[in-house]
Design a protein around this motif. Structure first.
Motif, PDB file in Angstrom:
ATOM      1  N   GLY A  93      -4.679  91.646   3.545  1.00  0.00           N
ATOM      2  CA  GLY A  93      -4.421  91.567   2.116  1.00  0.00           C
ATOM      3  C   GLY A  93      -5.666  91.605   1.263  1.00  0.00           C
ATOM      4  O   GLY A  93      -6.748  91.171   1.668  1.00  0.00           O
ATOM      5  N   LEU A  94      -5.516  92.173   0.073  1.00  0.00           N
ATOM      6  CA  LEU A  94      -6.503  92.081  -1.004  1.00  0.00           C
ATOM      7  C   LEU A  94      -5.853  91.205  -2.058  1.00  0.00           C
ATOM      8  O   LEU A  94      -4.829  91.572  -2.643  1.00  0.00           O
TER       9      LEU A  94
ATOM     10  N   ASN B 227       6.329  89.168  -3.993  1.00  0.00           N
ATOM     11  CA  ASN B 227       6.352  87.855  -4.662  1.00  0.00           C
ATOM     12  C   ASN B 227       4.955  87.288  -4.878  1.00  0.00           C
ATOM     13  O   ASN B 227       4.749  86.085  -4.813  1.00  0.00           O
ATOM     14  N   CYS B 228       3.973  88.170  -5.140  1.00  0.00           N
ATOM     15  CA  CYS B 228       2.607  87.675  -5.336  1.00  0.00           C
ATOM     16  C   CYS B 228       1.750  88.742  -6.000  1.00  0.00           C
ATOM     17  O   CYS B 228       2.200  89.860  -6.243  1.00  0.00           O
ATOM     18  N   THR B 229       0.506  88.399  -6.282  1.00  0.00           N
ATOM     19  CA  THR B 229      -0.454  89.344  -6.855  1.00  0.00           C
ATOM     20  C   THR B 229      -1.460  89.793  -5.802  1.00  0.00           C
ATOM     21  O   THR B 229      -2.647  89.961  -6.084  1.00  0.00           O
ATOM     22  N   SER B 230      -0.995  89.963  -4.569  1.00  0.00           N
ATOM     23  CA  SER B 230      -1.798  90.552  -3.498  1.00  0.00           C
ATOM     24  C   SER B 230      -1.304  91.961  -3.219  1.00  0.00           C
ATOM     25  O   SER B 230      -0.158  92.304  -3.505  1.00  0.00           O
ATOM     26  N   LEU B 231      -2.184  92.775  -2.651  1.00  0.00           N
ATOM     27  CA  LEU B 231      -1.787  94.027  -2.034  1.00  0.00           C
ATOM     28  C   LEU B 231      -1.873  93.791  -0.529  1.00  0.00           C
ATOM     29  O   LEU B 231      -2.936  93.435  -0.017  1.00  0.00           O
ATOM     30  N   ILE B 232      -0.770  93.967   0.194  1.00  0.00           N
ATOM     31  CA  ILE B 232      -0.689  93.595   1.602  1.00  0.00           C
ATOM     32  C   ILE B 232      -0.218  94.794   2.419  1.00  0.00           C
ATOM     33  O   ILE B 232       0.696  95.516   2.012  1.00  0.00           O
TER      34      ILE B 232
ATOM     35  N   THR C  62     -10.271  88.095  -2.909  1.00  0.00           N
ATOM     36  CA  THR C  62     -10.639  87.976  -1.508  1.00  0.00           C
ATOM     37  C   THR C  62      -9.989  89.086  -0.690  1.00  0.00           C
ATOM     38  O   THR C  62      -8.954  89.639  -1.078  1.00  0.00           O
ATOM     39  N   VAL C  63     -10.609  89.402   0.438  1.00  0.00           N
ATOM     40  CA  VAL C  63      -9.924  90.153   1.483  1.00  0.00           C
ATOM     41  C   VAL C  63      -9.598  89.153   2.582  1.00  0.00           C
ATOM     42  O   VAL C  63     -10.361  88.216   2.834  1.00  0.00           O
TER      43      VAL C  63
END
Length: 214
Positions: free
Chosen positions: A98-99, A133-138, A169-170
């Motif tokens: 994830g980023l 359901n988040c502000t990550s790119l996975i 973060t990564v």
């Protein structure tokens, strides 16, 4: 002032007002172009048990940006450069990378947000990435090496209200089928914490019995 002149002024005012509406609506969405770096020497790792599953995690705080607000409709274009080595995931059957965009390092992200985007590792082919359901790119990798020194990511976000971004973060989360069966969809929620606080988050959700599904 004649009626014709007044009508022209009214028309001009209406056009200006309409233009202002379009300008305001256009200003609501922004593209954040970020050039970030992180040292492989600073990757932090952790492992914890949840049920009968052993999870391994790793995270690296990135630098090179000014804190900003991420709002509905915003896009990101992110270039990540890893120095002093590579960011490498342990090879396991189930591997998530994830980023993560959050208010604080390892902070919980808004579950009312979603993302959709692409990753390219070391100039390779693009792979899909996102979160429901988040502000990550996975993205998900299964039983194959993922190690990189450069990453290019693009993504767009949908959210009910703006979210302050002070930490990027990564990170990764992996687990082995020798220990457990296929992870439940709720394990996506582990990514929300940027993995740094994943163990604490699981324990809290385990007590409440309310796992967030992707």
């Amino acid at each position: 002032m004649t009626g014709f002149e007044f009508s022209r002024l009214k028309g001009a005012a209406a056009a200006l007002a309409l233009g202002a509406v379009f300008a305001a609506s256009g200003a609501q969405a922004a593209t954040h172009v970020l050039n970030l770096t992180g040292s492989a020497n600073n990757v932090t790792t952790n492992s914890f048990m949840f049920g009968n599953t052993l999870y391994e995690t790793g995270a690296l705080e990135l630098t090179g940006f000014t804190p900003f607000q991420l709002a509905d409709g915003d896009d990101v274009e992110v270039t990540v450069t890893i120095t002093d080595g590579a960011f490498t995931l342990p090879v396991r059957q189930f591997m998530y990378f994830g980023l993560n965009f959050s208010d604080i390092s390892g902070g919980v992200q808004p579950i009312t947000s979603s993302s959709n985007g692409l990753f390219s590792f070391d100039g390779g082919p693009q792979v899909g990435a996102g979160c429901g359901n988040c502000t990550s790119l996975i993205t998900y990798v299964e039983n194959q090496q993922l190690s990189f020194t450069s990453l290019f990511a693009t993504g767009s976000f949908s959210m009910s209200e703006p979210h302050q971004i002070n930490s990027i973060t990564v990170s990764y989360q992996v687990n082995d089928p020798a220990v457990t069966a296929v992870p439940e969809p709720g394990t996506w929620a582990l990514m929300i914490a940027g993995f740094g606080g994943a163990g604490m988050m699981i324990r809290r959700r385990r007590r409440s019995g309310d796992m967030v599904a992707a």
